[in-house]
Design an enzyme around this catalytic site. Structure first.
Site, PDB file in Angstrom:
ATOM      1  N   HIS A  18     -17.058 -30.586 -18.587  1.00  0.00           N
ATOM      2  CA  HIS A  18     -17.856 -31.532 -17.783  1.00  0.00           C
ATOM      3  C   HIS A  18     -17.998 -32.869 -18.514  1.00  0.00           C
ATOM      4  O   HIS A  18     -17.877 -33.932 -17.906  1.00  0.00           O
ATOM      5  CB  HIS A  18     -19.270 -30.979 -17.537  1.00  0.00           C
ATOM      6  CG  HIS A  18     -19.335 -29.745 -16.682  1.00  0.00           C
ATOM      7  ND1 HIS A  18     -20.047 -28.629 -17.045  1.00  0.00           N
ATOM      8  CD2 HIS A  18     -18.793 -29.471 -15.470  1.00  0.00           C
ATOM      9  CE1 HIS A  18     -19.956 -27.711 -16.093  1.00  0.00           C
ATOM     10  NE2 HIS A  18     -19.185 -28.192 -15.133  1.00  0.00           N
ATOM     11  N   LYS A  42     -24.594 -19.178  -6.001  1.00  0.00           N
ATOM     12  CA  LYS A  42     -24.752 -18.835  -7.427  1.00  0.00           C
ATOM     13  C   LYS A  42     -26.213 -18.620  -7.783  1.00  0.00           C
ATOM     14  O   LYS A  42     -27.089 -19.307  -7.253  1.00  0.00           O
ATOM     15  CB  LYS A  42     -24.216 -19.984  -8.297  1.00  0.00           C
ATOM     16  CG  LYS A  42     -22.713 -20.163  -8.260  1.00  0.00           C
ATOM     17  CD  LYS A  42     -22.302 -21.295  -9.189  1.00  0.00           C
ATOM     18  CE  LYS A  42     -20.795 -21.502  -9.197  1.00  0.00           C
ATOM     19  NZ  LYS A  42     -20.424 -22.736  -9.915  1.00  0.00           N
ATOM     20  N   ARG A  91      -9.753 -27.961 -11.892  1.00  0.00           N
ATOM     21  CA  ARG A  91      -9.136 -27.126 -12.935  1.00  0.00           C
ATOM     22  C   ARG A  91      -7.946 -26.382 -12.345  1.00  0.00           C
ATOM     23  O   ARG A  91      -7.177 -26.946 -11.606  1.00  0.00           O
ATOM     24  CB  ARG A  91     -10.181 -26.167 -13.511  1.00  0.00           C
ATOM     25  CG  ARG A  91     -11.151 -26.837 -14.433  1.00  0.00           C
ATOM     26  CD  ARG A  91     -12.243 -25.906 -14.855  1.00  0.00           C
ATOM     27  NE  ARG A  91     -12.964 -25.421 -13.686  1.00  0.00           N
ATOM     28  CZ  ARG A  91     -14.199 -24.941 -13.706  1.00  0.00           C
ATOM     29  NH1 ARG A  91     -14.845 -24.835 -14.837  1.00  0.00           N
ATOM     30  NH2 ARG A  91     -14.789 -24.531 -12.612  1.00  0.00           N
ATOM     31  N   SER A 129     -18.433 -22.744 -16.689  1.00  0.00           N
ATOM     32  CA  SER A 129     -19.777 -22.290 -17.101  1.00  0.00           C
ATOM     33  C   SER A 129     -19.891 -20.780 -16.892  1.00  0.00           C
ATOM     34  O   SER A 129     -20.466 -20.069 -17.716  1.00  0.00           O
ATOM     35  CB  SER A 129     -20.850 -22.989 -16.264  1.00  0.00           C
ATOM     36  OG  SER A 129     -20.746 -24.374 -16.390  1.00  0.00           O
TER      37      SER A 129
HETATM   38  O1  PNS Z   1     -20.529 -26.568  -9.999  1.00  0.00           O
HETATM   39  P1  PNS Z   1     -20.426 -26.008  -8.612  1.00  0.00           P
HETATM   40  O2  PNS Z   1     -21.350 -24.823  -8.439  1.00  0.00           O
HETATM   41  O3  PNS Z   1     -18.998 -25.654  -8.221  1.00  0.00           O
HETATM   42  O4  PNS Z   1     -20.899 -27.176  -7.604  1.00  0.00           O
HETATM   43  C1  PNS Z   1     -20.977 -26.955  -6.228  1.00  0.00           C
HETATM   44  C2  PNS Z   1     -21.938 -27.966  -5.584  1.00  0.00           C
HETATM   45  C3  PNS Z   1     -23.317 -27.830  -6.213  1.00  0.00           C
HETATM   46  C4  PNS Z   1     -21.407 -29.367  -5.801  1.00  0.00           C
HETATM   47  C5  PNS Z   1     -22.001 -27.648  -4.057  1.00  0.00           C
HETATM   48  O5  PNS Z   1     -22.448 -26.354  -3.851  1.00  0.00           O
HETATM   49  C6  PNS Z   1     -22.890 -28.657  -3.304  1.00  0.00           C
HETATM   50  O6  PNS Z   1     -22.434 -29.721  -2.953  1.00  0.00           O
HETATM   51  N1  PNS Z   1     -24.166 -28.297  -3.086  1.00  0.00           N
HETATM   52  C7  PNS Z   1     -25.136 -29.178  -2.425  1.00  0.00           C
HETATM   53  C8  PNS Z   1     -25.435 -28.698  -1.002  1.00  0.00           C
HETATM   54  C9  PNS Z   1     -24.345 -29.152  -0.044  1.00  0.00           C
HETATM   55  O7  PNS Z   1     -24.232 -30.294   0.294  1.00  0.00           O
HETATM   56  N2  PNS Z   1     -23.521 -28.172   0.368  1.00  0.00           N
HETATM   57  C10 PNS Z   1     -22.387 -28.415   1.214  1.00  0.00           C
HETATM   58  C11 PNS Z   1     -21.159 -28.771   0.406  1.00  0.00           C
HETATM   59  S1  PNS Z   1     -19.751 -28.873   1.445  1.00  0.00           S
END
Ligand code: PNS
Length: 167
Positions: A18, A42, A91, A129
């Site tokens: 990150h 998660k 990745r 992570s």
């Molecule tokens: O590190 P991650 O868990 O892969 O990140 C995913 C994240 C947090 C970026 C995604 O779940 C997100 O955007 N969450 C916010 C809520 C939202 O807008 N969800 C719709 C995404 S299409």
């Protein structure tokens, strides 16, 4: 006009991969907001407050970047922050579908928001992570993959790390 990008993720916890994306993102944007966003799929090891603190310490006051958290729709946050770009690291190929799905959904919700991908540095290509937490839980010591502050916080959660192989 200032180019502002939002770099969202769970950051549970932040890793060297990150930090590499943040460093490289800063050469593309005037301002970067590292956003701890809510991922409903998660469950987290660290609280949002712990994650903010670890990111801030790992950044060490780096200019042009700040940390925030949000539990609503990502694109809403992006617009309210005066940004129009989402930055994500990409990745291994297995992630492509997940990232593509999110980018397209975000674009469908708001066509003015674009997602930009940076290829993760080769050193961090296969780390995440999730896998770092798993090996730490099982007793390996992922010192080379995470910032010092995260290492210390993980030692508190997983004392078994201290006896394990340093990776
Ligand atoms: O590190 P991650 O868990 O892969 O990140 C995913 C994240 C947090 C970026 C995604 O779940 C997100 O955007 N969450 C916010 C809520 C939202 O807008 N969800 C719709 C995404 S299409």
């Amino acid at each position: 006009m200032k180019k502002i990008a939002v770099y969202p993720g769970s950051f549970d916890p932040i890793t060297n991969g990150h930090l590499d994306i943040i460093k490289r993102g800063l050469s593309m944007f005037d301002e970067l907001i590292v956003l701890i966003a809510y991922n409903s799929t998660k469950s987290s090891l660290f609280t949002v407050e712990e994650r903010v603190e670890m990111i801030q310490e790992a950044l060490g006051g780096k200019k042009g970047v700040r940390v925030d958290s949000y539990d609503g729709l990502l694109v809403d946050y992006v617009r309210s922050a005066g940004a129009n770009t989402i930055l994500r690291g990409l990745r291994a190929m297995s992630e492509f579908e997940y990232e593509f799905q999110m980018a397209l959904m975000n674009r469908r919700i708001n066509r003015n928001v674009e997602t930009v991908f940076l290829m993760t540095g080769y050193k961090w290509f296969y780390t995440s992570s999730t896998i770092i937490k798993e090996v730490a839980r099982l007793g390996a010591s992922p010192k080379g993959l995470i910032p010092e502050i995260v290492y210390r916080k993980m030692q508190e959660k997983f004392p078994q790390m201290n006896k394990g192989k340093v990776i």
